[in-house]
Write a protein that holds these residues in place. Structure first.
Motif, PDB file in Angstrom:
ATOM      1  N   ILE A  54     -71.061  -6.125  38.704  1.00  0.00           N
ATOM      2  CA  ILE A  54     -71.901  -5.645  37.597  1.00  0.00           C
ATOM      3  C   ILE A  54     -72.298  -4.194  37.823  1.00  0.00           C
ATOM      4  O   ILE A  54     -72.638  -3.481  36.891  1.00  0.00           O
ATOM      5  CB  ILE A  54     -73.144  -6.543  37.441  1.00  0.00           C
ATOM      6  CG1 ILE A  54     -73.897  -6.229  36.161  1.00  0.00           C
ATOM      7  CG2 ILE A  54     -74.100  -6.376  38.565  1.00  0.00           C
ATOM      8  CD1 ILE A  54     -73.429  -7.030  35.032  1.00  0.00           C
ATOM      9  N   ILE A  55     -72.215  -3.737  39.067  1.00  0.00           N
ATOM     10  CA  ILE A  55     -72.563  -2.352  39.398  1.00  0.00           C
ATOM     11  C   ILE A  55     -71.692  -1.373  38.626  1.00  0.00           C
ATOM     12  O   ILE A  55     -72.091  -0.240  38.365  1.00  0.00           O
ATOM     13  CB  ILE A  55     -72.477  -2.109  40.922  1.00  0.00           C
ATOM     14  CG1 ILE A  55     -73.157  -0.788  41.295  1.00  0.00           C
ATOM     15  CG2 ILE A  55     -71.054  -2.108  41.407  1.00  0.00           C
ATOM     16  CD1 ILE A  55     -74.626  -0.803  41.117  1.00  0.00           C
ATOM     17  N   ASN A  56     -70.508  -1.796  38.201  1.00  0.00           N
ATOM     18  CA  ASN A  56     -69.637  -0.932  37.405  1.00  0.00           C
ATOM     19  C   ASN A  56     -70.193  -0.690  36.009  1.00  0.00           C
ATOM     20  O   ASN A  56     -69.808   0.269  35.351  1.00  0.00           O
ATOM     21  CB  ASN A  56     -68.235  -1.542  37.307  1.00  0.00           C
ATOM     22  CG  ASN A  56     -67.563  -1.608  38.656  1.00  0.00           C
ATOM     23  OD1 ASN A  56     -67.753  -0.735  39.495  1.00  0.00           O
ATOM     24  ND2 ASN A  56     -66.800  -2.651  38.880  1.00  0.00           N
ATOM     25  N   ILE A  57     -71.077  -1.557  35.554  1.00  0.00           N
ATOM     26  CA  ILE A  57     -71.681  -1.404  34.226  1.00  0.00           C
ATOM     27  C   ILE A  57     -73.026  -0.693  34.309  1.00  0.00           C
ATOM     28  O   ILE A  57     -73.376   0.102  33.456  1.00  0.00           O
ATOM     29  CB  ILE A  57     -71.835  -2.781  33.561  1.00  0.00           C
ATOM     30  CG1 ILE A  57     -70.443  -3.331  33.248  1.00  0.00           C
ATOM     31  CG2 ILE A  57     -72.692  -2.725  32.325  1.00  0.00           C
ATOM     32  CD1 ILE A  57     -70.431  -4.738  32.747  1.00  0.00           C
ATOM     33  N   ILE A  58     -73.787  -0.988  35.369  1.00  0.00           N
ATOM     34  CA  ILE A  58     -75.127  -0.397  35.506  1.00  0.00           C
ATOM     35  C   ILE A  58     -74.975   0.987  36.129  1.00  0.00           C
ATOM     36  O   ILE A  58     -75.130   1.174  37.329  1.00  0.00           O
ATOM     37  CB  ILE A  58     -76.042  -1.299  36.352  1.00  0.00           C
ATOM     38  CG1 ILE A  58     -76.099  -2.704  35.771  1.00  0.00           C
ATOM     39  CG2 ILE A  58     -77.444  -0.719  36.424  1.00  0.00           C
ATOM     40  CD1 ILE A  58     -76.873  -3.689  36.608  1.00  0.00           C
ATOM     41  N   ARG A  59     -74.650   1.951  35.287  1.00  0.00           N
ATOM     42  CA  ARG A  59     -74.476   3.336  35.725  1.00  0.00           C
ATOM     43  C   ARG A  59     -75.360   4.266  34.908  1.00  0.00           C
ATOM     44  O   ARG A  59     -75.556   4.048  33.714  1.00  0.00           O
ATOM     45  CB  ARG A  59     -73.021   3.765  35.571  1.00  0.00           C
ATOM     46  CG  ARG A  59     -72.117   3.015  36.497  1.00  0.00           C
ATOM     47  CD  ARG A  59     -70.806   3.680  36.585  1.00  0.00           C
ATOM     48  NE  ARG A  59     -70.025   2.983  37.597  1.00  0.00           N
ATOM     49  CZ  ARG A  59     -69.118   3.544  38.323  1.00  0.00           C
ATOM     50  NH1 ARG A  59     -68.853   4.811  38.161  1.00  0.00           N
ATOM     51  NH2 ARG A  59     -68.453   2.849  39.203  1.00  0.00           N
TER      52      ARG A  59
END
Length: 110
Positions: A54-59
């Motif tokens: 999910i870190i790829n979305i929370i930027r």
């Protein structure tokens, strides 16, 4: 009488999330900004998920939709003063727009 604690926010992610893990879940803490009457308001978000990708979305800079509930925390600091914090416990997260890219929709279940 029944009560409801629910909040919906659409805003831009303002920082890189802090990530911790607990019982095979990841805890993402980050902030988003919303605008109310030409004033920027910052909201502290806490999101629990088993998938670290999910870190790829929370930027920073991405536009997201948050569904969750309001949580109030208070504690005493070392000097004995009460500290109060308000945060949003996120149940659902929906990516609305990648920074500088086309609009996409992606529902992330909790």
């Amino acid at each position: 009488m029944k009560f409801l604690n629910k909040i919906f926010l659409i805003g831009y992610i303002g920082n890189k999330p802090n990530i911790n893990s607990y019982n095979k879940n990841y805890i993402f803490k980050f902030s988003i900004s919303t605008i109310n009457q030409n004033k920027t308001i910052w909201h502290n978000i806490t999101f629990f998920n088993k998938n670290k990708k999910i870190i790829n979305i929370i930027r920073k800079g991405n536009l997201i939709f948050i569904e969750g509930r309001i949580n109030y925390i208070k504690w005493k600091n070392k000097k004995g003063f009460w500290i109060y914090k308000t945060e949003i416990l996120c149940n659902n997260l929906k990516l609305l727009h990648y920074k500088n890219k086309k609009i996409i929709y992606n529902l992330i279940p909790y």
